[in-house]
Design a protein around this motif. Sequence first.
Motif, PDB file in Angstrom:
ATOM      1  N   PRO A  71      11.122  14.623   7.063  1.00 48.41           N
ATOM      2  CA  PRO A  71      11.765  15.549   6.444  1.00 48.41           C
ATOM      3  C   PRO A  71      12.152  15.622   4.828  1.00 48.41           C
ATOM      4  CG  PRO A  71      13.144  14.716   8.312  1.00 48.41           C
ATOM      5  CD  PRO A  71      11.984  13.934   8.110  1.00 48.41           C
ATOM      6  N   ALA A  72      11.750  14.452   4.253  1.00 49.57           N
ATOM      7  CA  ALA A  72      11.789  14.166   2.897  1.00 49.57           C
ATOM      8  C   ALA A  72      10.820  15.072   2.127  1.00 49.57           C
ATOM      9  CB  ALA A  72      11.597  12.666   2.638  1.00 49.57           C
ATOM     10  N   ILE A  73       9.816  15.532   2.763  1.00 46.37           N
ATOM     11  CA  ILE A  73       8.720  16.336   2.221  1.00 46.37           C
ATOM     12  C   ILE A  73       9.456  17.811   1.905  1.00 46.37           C
ATOM     13  CG2 ILE A  73       7.923  17.131   4.286  1.00 46.37           C
ATOM     14  CD1 ILE A  73       5.945  16.589   1.053  1.00 46.37           C
ATOM     15  N   ILE A  74      10.435  18.105   2.455  1.00 44.57           N
ATOM     16  CA  ILE A  74      11.187  19.315   2.298  1.00 44.57           C
ATOM     17  C   ILE A  74      12.494  19.047   1.585  1.00 44.57           C
ATOM     18  CG2 ILE A  74      12.412  21.263   3.349  1.00 44.57           C
ATOM     19  CD1 ILE A  74      10.553  21.009   5.737  1.00 44.57           C
ATOM     20  N   VAL A  75      13.229  18.240   1.845  1.00 44.61           N
ATOM     21  CA  VAL A  75      14.497  17.650   1.399  1.00 44.61           C
ATOM     22  C   VAL A  75      14.437  17.470   0.072  1.00 44.61           C
ATOM     23  CG1 VAL A  75      16.762  16.178   1.390  1.00 44.61           C
ATOM     24  CG2 VAL A  75      15.604  17.154   3.680  1.00 44.61           C
ATOM     25  N   ILE A  76      13.703  16.502  -0.411  1.00 47.95           N
ATOM     26  CA  ILE A  76      13.582  16.129  -1.845  1.00 47.95           C
ATOM     27  C   ILE A  76      13.148  17.142  -2.692  1.00 47.95           C
ATOM     28  CG2 ILE A  76      12.578  14.495  -3.489  1.00 47.95           C
ATOM     29  CD1 ILE A  76      14.442  13.243  -1.589  1.00 47.95           C
ATOM     30  N   PRO A  77      12.181  18.012  -2.562  1.00 46.64           N
ATOM     31  CA  PRO A  77      12.023  19.100  -3.393  1.00 46.64           C
ATOM     32  C   PRO A  77      13.074  20.036  -3.816  1.00 46.64           C
ATOM     33  CG  PRO A  77       9.926  18.579  -2.247  1.00 46.64           C
ATOM     34  CD  PRO A  77      11.174  17.778  -1.653  1.00 46.64           C
ATOM     35  N   ILE A  78      13.801  20.168  -2.348  1.00 48.05           N
ATOM     36  CA  ILE A  78      14.995  21.324  -2.416  1.00 48.05           C
ATOM     37  C   ILE A  78      16.102  20.717  -3.518  1.00 48.05           C
ATOM     38  CG2 ILE A  78      16.993  22.116  -1.116  1.00 48.05           C
ATOM     39  CD1 ILE A  78      15.000  22.576   1.185  1.00 48.05           C
ATOM     40  N   ILE A  79      16.320  19.364  -3.278  1.00 48.46           N
ATOM     41  CA  ILE A  79      17.313  18.673  -4.122  1.00 48.46           C
ATOM     42  C   ILE A  79      16.766  18.807  -5.719  1.00 48.46           C
ATOM     43  CG2 ILE A  79      18.453  16.614  -4.759  1.00 48.46           C
ATOM     44  CD1 ILE A  79      18.321  15.749  -1.757  1.00 48.46           C
ATOM     45  N   LEU A 129       0.951  -1.146   0.005  1.00 47.55           N
ATOM     46  CA  LEU A 129       0.090   0.055  -0.027  1.00 47.55           C
ATOM     47  C   LEU A 129       0.734   1.367   0.022  1.00 47.55           C
ATOM     48  CD1 LEU A 129      -2.867   1.028   0.094  1.00 47.55           C
ATOM     49  CD2 LEU A 129      -2.685   1.031   2.566  1.00 47.55           C
ATOM     50  N   GLU A 130       2.057   1.108   0.634  1.00 45.11           N
ATOM     51  CA  GLU A 130       2.967   2.230   0.699  1.00 45.11           C
ATOM     52  C   GLU A 130       3.765   2.458  -0.827  1.00 45.11           C
ATOM     53  OE1 GLU A 130       6.833   3.630   2.854  1.00 45.11           O
ATOM     54  OE2 GLU A 130       5.297   2.861   3.946  1.00 45.11           O
ATOM     55  N   VAL A 131       4.060   1.516  -1.513  1.00 43.76           N
ATOM     56  CA  VAL A 131       4.917   1.417  -2.847  1.00 43.76           C
ATOM     57  C   VAL A 131       3.916   1.571  -4.004  1.00 43.76           C
ATOM     58  CG1 VAL A 131       6.386   0.149  -4.135  1.00 43.76           C
ATOM     59  CG2 VAL A 131       6.749   0.112  -1.792  1.00 43.76           C
ATOM     60  N   ALA A 132       2.944   0.970  -4.147  1.00 42.99           N
ATOM     61  CA  ALA A 132       2.163   1.143  -5.263  1.00 42.99           C
ATOM     62  C   ALA A 132       1.786   2.341  -5.636  1.00 42.99           C
ATOM     63  CB  ALA A 132       0.900   0.360  -5.116  1.00 42.99           C
ATOM     64  N   ALA A 181       7.284  13.654  -6.683  1.00 40.66           N
ATOM     65  CA  ALA A 181       5.810  13.400  -6.989  1.00 40.66           C
ATOM     66  C   ALA A 181       5.459  12.128  -5.968  1.00 40.66           C
ATOM     67  CB  ALA A 181       5.622  13.105  -8.534  1.00 40.66           C
ATOM     68  N   LYS A 182       6.538  11.495  -5.830  1.00 36.34           N
ATOM     69  CA  LYS A 182       5.932  10.152  -5.016  1.00 36.34           C
ATOM     70  C   LYS A 182       5.873  10.824  -3.481  1.00 36.34           C
ATOM     71  CE  LYS A 182       9.001   6.847  -7.418  1.00 36.34           C
ATOM     72  NZ  LYS A 182       9.917   5.869  -7.298  1.00 36.34           N
ATOM     73  N   ILE A 183       6.932  11.551  -3.056  1.00 32.19           N
ATOM     74  CA  ILE A 183       6.819  11.945  -1.694  1.00 32.19           C
ATOM     75  C   ILE A 183       5.562  12.791  -1.485  1.00 32.19           C
ATOM     76  CG2 ILE A 183       7.976  13.594  -0.030  1.00 32.19           C
ATOM     77  CD1 ILE A 183       9.283  11.273  -0.389  1.00 32.19           C
ATOM     78  N   ILE A 184       5.029  13.724  -2.460  1.00 34.28           N
ATOM     79  CA  ILE A 184       3.808  14.379  -2.389  1.00 34.28           C
ATOM     80  C   ILE A 184       2.827  13.653  -2.220  1.00 34.28           C
ATOM     81  CG2 ILE A 184       2.516  16.294  -3.569  1.00 34.28           C
ATOM     82  CD1 ILE A 184       5.138  17.607  -4.440  1.00 34.28           C
ATOM     83  N   GLY A 185       2.761  12.662  -3.149  1.00 36.42           N
ATOM     84  CA  GLY A 185       1.522  11.665  -3.072  1.00 36.42           C
ATOM     85  C   GLY A 185       1.490  11.023  -1.974  1.00 36.42           C
ATOM     86  N   MET A 186       2.562  10.411  -1.194  1.00 37.44           N
ATOM     87  CA  MET A 186       2.417   9.790  -0.234  1.00 37.44           C
ATOM     88  C   MET A 186       1.825  10.871   1.119  1.00 37.44           C
ATOM     89  SD  MET A 186       6.182   7.656  -0.317  1.00 37.44           S
ATOM     90  CE  MET A 186       6.141   7.249   1.256  1.00 37.44           C
ATOM     91  N   SER A 187       2.303  11.841   1.145  1.00 41.37           N
ATOM     92  CA  SER A 187       1.841  12.866   2.216  1.00 41.37           C
ATOM     93  C   SER A 187       0.416  13.212   1.907  1.00 41.37           C
ATOM     94  CB  SER A 187       2.629  14.076   1.889  1.00 41.37           C
ATOM     95  OG  SER A 187       2.487  15.068   2.900  1.00 41.37           O
ATOM     96  N   THR A 243       0.557   9.129   4.475  1.00 35.83           N
ATOM     97  CA  THR A 243       1.563   8.435   4.845  1.00 35.83           C
ATOM     98  C   THR A 243       2.933   9.367   5.552  1.00 35.83           C
ATOM     99  OG1 THR A 243       1.603   6.782   3.354  1.00 35.83           O
ATOM    100  CG2 THR A 243       3.753   6.648   4.188  1.00 35.83           C
ATOM    101  N   GLU A 244       3.246   8.978   6.701  1.00 37.78           N
ATOM    102  CA  GLU A 244       4.540   9.861   7.325  1.00 37.78           C
ATOM    103  C   GLU A 244       5.795   9.753   6.468  1.00 37.78           C
ATOM    104  OE1 GLU A 244       6.435  12.388   9.392  1.00 37.78           O
ATOM    105  OE2 GLU A 244       4.398  11.741   9.828  1.00 37.78           O
ATOM    106  N   VAL A 245       6.077  11.175   5.932  1.00 39.05           N
ATOM    107  CA  VAL A 245       7.540  11.045   5.148  1.00 39.05           C
ATOM    108  C   VAL A 245       8.295  11.884   5.810  1.00 39.05           C
ATOM    109  CG1 VAL A 245       5.942  10.935   2.833  1.00 39.05           C
ATOM    110  CG2 VAL A 245       6.506  13.284   4.035  1.00 39.05           C
TER     111      VAL A 245
END
Length: 292
Positions: free
Chosen positions: A260-268, A58-61, A246-252, A256-258
């Motif tokens: 610091p990735a919700i900030i770090v990944i878009p910055i990268i 349910l997390e990966v799909a 897109a994955k991180i935002i979708g999970m959020s 789903t608890e993401v």
Amino acid sequence: MKAKGTVSILVFFIVVLSTAATIAGIFSSEGPGPFEYETIRGETVMIYGKGIYQHMSLEVAPQGIAQDVVTLFIGVPILLIALYLTRRGWLRGRILLAGTLGYFFVTYLLYMLMCMFNNFFLIYVILTSLSFFALSLTLFSFDLDMLRTCFNKGRAMKGVSGFLIFNATIMGLLWLGVVVPPLLNGSIPLQVEHYTTLVVQAVDLALLLPIAFVAGVLLLKDRLLGYLLVPVYMHFLALLMTALSAKIIGMSILGTEVGPAIIVIPIINLTAIFCVIVIWKNINERAWVKIR
């Protein structure tokens, strides 16, 4: 580019097959819906239960669906634009083509290795093969001596190299933080779920991150290969990080608890896109036209 015709044919089939695969991934919905599954390790995992990814967790799909959206609406158009620019003789176009083909290769390599078996398995295999050979032909078409003369040698390109080295180091440490502690205490990483192993981490640690690190070092040392690897890898990274964002935002959005990735990944992601812009600004297209 002597293999222009062959690459064009390969790109055509990549576009057709990836479009079919992504549409199926986004819109297929058959299946019973989410359900619990006990793994061989005795752990309970929630299974997605719908569409071609119905046997994924349910997390990966949903992450696969998010990447399909990026591939269909961003990756495919960029691939076609890059091919057009390449056929027009643009150096920027050829670099963009190589980087985008790298994205398709890595994407379907991971789908081929990680997705639970479904009706598109052979499509993933074919897309991996097509992307690999199209990428190889494109990379081998560059004359490194000519390529080097078409880049402005200054701090900007060194900054791009530094970011690539930094990002490879940080991501490597992040994945080691996932892998090493369970190895030391004899447990299984949570990310394994009901899969066989950590496929994404394995591909990153074995191939992608070392390539990024070495590419950055080569360019800092003014080596010929660095002028090919850094621009191509940065285009690949910008597109890959867009999919990851897109994955991180979708999970959020799904709750789903993401962390610091919700900030770090878009910055990268934004930094990688900025580096692509820097690369384009430091390409002397007129010099390329004169010497090609």
